[in-house]
Design an enzyme around this catalytic site. Structure first.
Site, PDB file in Angstrom:
ATOM      1  N   VAL A 102      -1.824  -2.268 -10.166  1.00  0.00           N
ATOM      2  CA  VAL A 102      -1.693  -3.502  -9.383  1.00  0.00           C
ATOM      3  C   VAL A 102      -2.434  -4.617 -10.115  1.00  0.00           C
ATOM      4  O   VAL A 102      -3.605  -4.458 -10.468  1.00  0.00           O
ATOM      5  CB  VAL A 102      -2.269  -3.309  -7.961  1.00  0.00           C
ATOM      6  N   ASP A 162      -5.785   4.201  -2.108  1.00  0.00           N
ATOM      7  CA  ASP A 162      -6.659   5.338  -1.755  1.00  0.00           C
ATOM      8  C   ASP A 162      -6.205   6.021  -0.461  1.00  0.00           C
ATOM      9  O   ASP A 162      -6.744   5.765   0.613  1.00  0.00           O
ATOM     10  CB  ASP A 162      -8.117   4.903  -1.629  1.00  0.00           C
ATOM     11  N   ASP A 217      -9.241   5.867   6.280  1.00  0.00           N
ATOM     12  CA  ASP A 217     -10.483   5.397   5.634  1.00  0.00           C
ATOM     13  C   ASP A 217     -10.306   3.966   5.151  1.00  0.00           C
ATOM     14  O   ASP A 217     -10.785   3.590   4.097  1.00  0.00           O
ATOM     15  CB  ASP A 217     -10.831   6.323   4.460  1.00  0.00           C
TER      16      ASP A 217
END
Length: 282
Positions: A124, A185, A168
């Site tokens: 990215v 993630d 998370d």
């Protein structure tokens, strides 16, 4: 740079042409910038379970599918084979979530392959073509904070409509490219319908966003988007573009204490009757 040991098999198999540099090292993995097939990508090298600060709690494993019952039993017992299966499931969870979310229109990096604990995926980048910064490294005006918060709430809704809860989510696993926030993630992502803690995780994810952006736009403090989103999901009314208020109506209906006590007593009597029956059958 010298090729890290974990990336050597990908270089030997021609999946990675060159390792350019280390991008970052986090609690679960180290990420490298690599050249692959003429493109600049990133390679996420997962750390061994013993080295990770983010543990594979049973909370996150609940609802994850494995190939067969033998693997499921091994995971429950924590055998060496079970730990290996759990580790593979941890890696595959992120790959599966990325493909699933990308198909649903969620802004996540495009995955390419996962091999021997290494995830090769899109790098990215920002408007200048450099690696995109994490959200916590970006200075925001109140207006930008509200715009980013709104964009991420829409992404959370898209994720939940696809049956996924990040688990998370925070300013540390969101990148900012030229078009806005990108969620990263996802190894701890859970299935919304298959995990009993999914609602609590979703609410925590959304509260994290409100707390962070509330530092720049105080009006976001105290909002209840997480509860509202989950209530709509449970009612089958959640869809992309749904209008939210950020508030949840409080149920102030008086509790019928006598009815609750009567129900408890009925359960106790049923259990006592069951125990008497079992004793008489011995």
């Amino acid at each position: 740079m010298k090729t890290p040991k974990r990336l050597q098999p990908l270089v030997e198999d021609g999946l990675v042409d060159e390792v350019l540099r280390q991008l970052m090292s986090g609690k679960e993995a180290t990420v490298y910038v690599v050249r692959s097939g003429g493109e600049i990508r990133c390679a996420k090298v997962y750390k061994d379970a013993a080295q990770r600060s983010f543990r594979q709690a049973s909370t996150y494993q609940e609802g994850r599918k494995v190939k067969n019952s033998r693997q499921a039993r091994a995971m429950e017992k924590g055998t060496r084979y079970g730990r290996k299966v759990a580790e593979e499931a941890w890696h595959n969870a992120e790959v599966d979530a990325l493909y699933r979310l990308a198909a649903a229109g969620v802004r996540v990096p495009t995955p390419h392959l996962c091999f021997e604990g290494v995830l090769l995926m899109e790098l990215v980048v920002d408007a200048q073509g450099n690696a995109a910064p994490r959200l916590n490294d970006v200075a925001l005006s109140p207006e930008q904070a509200v715009a980013f918060h709104d964009a991420l709430i829409e992404q959370v809704i898209l994720m939940l409509c696809a049956g996924v809860v990040h688990g998370d989510l925070s300013e540390f696993n969101i990148l900012v490219d030229a078009d806005g926030p990108v969620i990263i993630d996802l190894p701890q992502a859970v299935d919304a319908a298959g995990n009993s803690e999914a609602s609590a995780m979703l609410e925590r994810d959304v509260d994290n966003l409100a707390f962070y952006f509330g530092q720049f736009a105080p009006a976001l403090n105290g909002t209840q988007y997480g509860k509202e989103i989950w209530a709509l999901y449970q009612a089958g009314l959640l869809h992309p573009g749904v209008k939210l208020t950020g508030q949840v109506a409080v149920d102030d209906t008086p509790v019928d204490v006598q009815a609750v006590l009567a129900e408890v007593e009925d359960v106790i009597l049923e259990e006592e009757a069951r125990q008497r029956y079992l004793q008489s059958a011995e």
